[in-house]
Design an enzyme around this catalytic site. Structure first.
Site, PDB file in Angstrom:
ATOM      1  N   LEU A 169      30.540  32.308  36.862  1.00 36.82           N
ATOM      2  CA  LEU A 169      29.674  33.410  37.298  1.00 36.82           C
ATOM      3  C   LEU A 169      30.408  34.735  37.091  1.00 36.82           C
ATOM      4  O   LEU A 169      30.886  35.349  38.036  1.00 36.82           O
ATOM      5  CB  LEU A 169      29.318  33.226  38.765  1.00 36.82           C
ATOM      6  N   HIS A 170      30.498  35.180  35.875  1.00 30.26           N
ATOM      7  CA  HIS A 170      31.185  36.434  35.578  1.00 30.26           C
ATOM      8  C   HIS A 170      30.224  37.599  35.756  1.00 30.26           C
ATOM      9  O   HIS A 170      29.072  37.419  36.123  1.00 30.26           O
ATOM     10  CB  HIS A 170      31.788  36.389  34.166  1.00 30.26           C
ATOM     11  N   ALA A 171      30.701  38.815  35.492  1.00 34.34           N
ATOM     12  CA  ALA A 171      29.924  40.011  35.830  1.00 34.34           C
ATOM     13  C   ALA A 171      28.544  40.048  35.175  1.00 34.34           C
ATOM     14  O   ALA A 171      27.537  40.275  35.836  1.00 34.34           O
ATOM     15  CB  ALA A 171      30.722  41.255  35.460  1.00 34.34           C
ATOM     16  N   ALA A 182      26.273  37.489  36.587  1.00 32.83           N
ATOM     17  CA  ALA A 182      25.866  37.886  37.931  1.00 32.83           C
ATOM     18  C   ALA A 182      24.706  38.875  37.878  1.00 32.83           C
ATOM     19  O   ALA A 182      23.761  38.793  38.660  1.00 32.83           O
ATOM     20  CB  ALA A 182      27.049  38.489  38.679  1.00 32.83           C
ATOM     21  N   GLU A 242      23.876  31.951  27.600  1.00 33.24           N
ATOM     22  CA  GLU A 242      25.076  32.083  26.770  1.00 33.24           C
ATOM     23  C   GLU A 242      25.219  30.835  25.904  1.00 33.24           C
ATOM     24  O   GLU A 242      24.658  29.802  26.203  1.00 33.24           O
ATOM     25  CB  GLU A 242      26.324  32.226  27.650  1.00 33.24           C
TER      26      GLU A 242
END
Lengths: 304, 89
Positions: free
Chosen positions: B14-16, B19, B87
């Site tokens: 859960l990267h920026a 998020a 992604e």
């Protein structure tokens, strides 16, 4: 908590760690200092660190010598590692005899037995349960740690930004890591990853330290007041006199004052929060405006 | 109320940016969205909240959704996570 880490703490270390908080003084030098306190948590097993209550000692005084001896020995359990005599009570011969024989450390404390147990519980609770992540922003307003909570999109960050531009201090936005200090107060910090960051819709993530300067950032603050921002709903009644607030809010089992502020167009939330803080400070000092007004009205009514 | 576990599958966790996608989607629904990880509960509509979770690939988070459109919200949000936040890996 059963899933807490098991501790093993020599009495010597227990003494050096908590003598300041518990105001401890060893009665017989280093007697019993090599014993090791073990267990999940001291507060769960009251025998490991035995705090003798005032009522117990009072009862002892009524007993005869032989009975007293027996009662003291009965109170000291197999797993007792050290004994605290609170309320500044003096030790008595039977107790001295018992601790010398069993080689158990005996400490004096000027605090009450209740306070002693409370501090023991706070200091030796498993680490995890003493910390909690809470949604809300934390600012320091007039030396008060104020936590601003409310649903997302209600304007917490925007009012925090306005308060910052008025010269108040920033601790954290949106998420606060709350823990309990040795005196039982709640302390709020920013989680490390998001330190100095704030999210404002339309501006994105901004860095408070760079915008307002490092002297406007506080690493931590005691939480004195919780402000809950709530959408103003038609037909819902709000506290007009201010008799009902502050109500109690609970974090980590600690009670803390909370003021609910309804949000609607034309209400300047930053000003309202500033004033709510001042009201809170005044109330702590004993000044209560609505009661003052009620008293005045009652007086003028009784004249007629 | 819906309370279900979801596995974070994408490589970066859960990267920026993930998020942001999650928060934007969550904000489309009226229901309250909470994420629970390791016993900590945070607001799923707050980017900073999600970033503090530090949910890496392979971690399990619990979605707690409450409100009128909770079913739709859970469906959409769990689909986004299962889809690895659009992604590649």
């Amino acid at each position: 908590m059963s899933n807490g880490k098991e501790i093993s703490l020599p009495v010597k270390e227990f003494y050096s760690r908590s003598k300041k908080d518990l105001k401890l003084k060893s009665c017989f030098g280093v007697l019993g200092f090599e014993k090791i306190i073990r267990g999940h948590c001291i507060s769960k097993n009251r025998n490991t660190v035995l705090v003798l209550g005032k009522s117990f000692v009072m009862k002892l005084k009524e007993l005869e010598k032989g009975q007293r001896r027996q009662a003291v020995r009965g109170r000291i359990k197999k797993d007792t590692c050290c004994i605290i005599l609170p309320d500044g009570m003096k030790f008595f011969p039977e107790l001295e005899e018992a601790v010398r024989e069993k080689e158990i450390a005996l400490f004096h404390s000027s605090l009450s037995s209740r306070r002693c147990r409370q501090i023991l519980q706070e200091t030796f609770l498993p680490f995890k349960s003493r910390e909690k992540i809470v949604s809300g922003g934390l600012l320091k307003i007039y030396e008060q740690g104020v936590m601003i909570t409310g649903d997302s999109g209600i304007g917490k960050s925007e009012s925090a930004l306005e308060l910052l531009s008025r010269g108040h201090y920033f601790i954290s936005d949106d998420v606060v890591k709350v823990s309990i200090d040795s005196r039982g107060g709640l302390i709020g910090r920013a989680p490390e990853v998001i330190q100095n960051s704030m999210e404002i819709r339309g501006l994105g993530i901004i860095n408070i330290k760079e915008i307002f300067g490092p002297n406007k950032i506080c690493p931590k603050a005691n939480i004195d007041l919780v402000i809950l921002l709530k959408k103003w709903r038609r037909g819902q009644e709000y506290d007009r006199l201010g008799l009902k607030f502050p109500e109690d809010h609970s974090i980590l089992g600690r009670k803390i004052s909370r003021i609910i502020i309804p949000v609607a167009p034309g209400r300047n939330i930053a000003t309202l929060i500033e004033v709510a803080c001042k009201v809170h400070i005044l109330r702590k000092k004993g000044f209560h405006a609505p009661q003052e007004l009620i008293r005045k009205v009652d007086r003028s009514l009784s004249k007629i | 109320m819906i309370k279900k576990e979801v596995l974070i599958k994408n490589k970066l966790g859960l990267h920026a940016r993930a998020a942001v996608k999650f928060v934007n989607l969550a904000n489309r629904f009226a229901s309250s969205v909470k994420i629970i990880k390791d016993g900590e509960e945070i607001d799923g509509k707050s980017i900073l909240g999600i970033l503090t979770l530090a949910a890496v690939q392979g971690s399990v988070i619990t979605l707690k959704i409450l409100g009128k459109d909770e079913k739709e919200a859970f469906k959409a949000l769990s689909a986004l996570i299962n889809d690895k936040f659009e992604e590649k890996e």
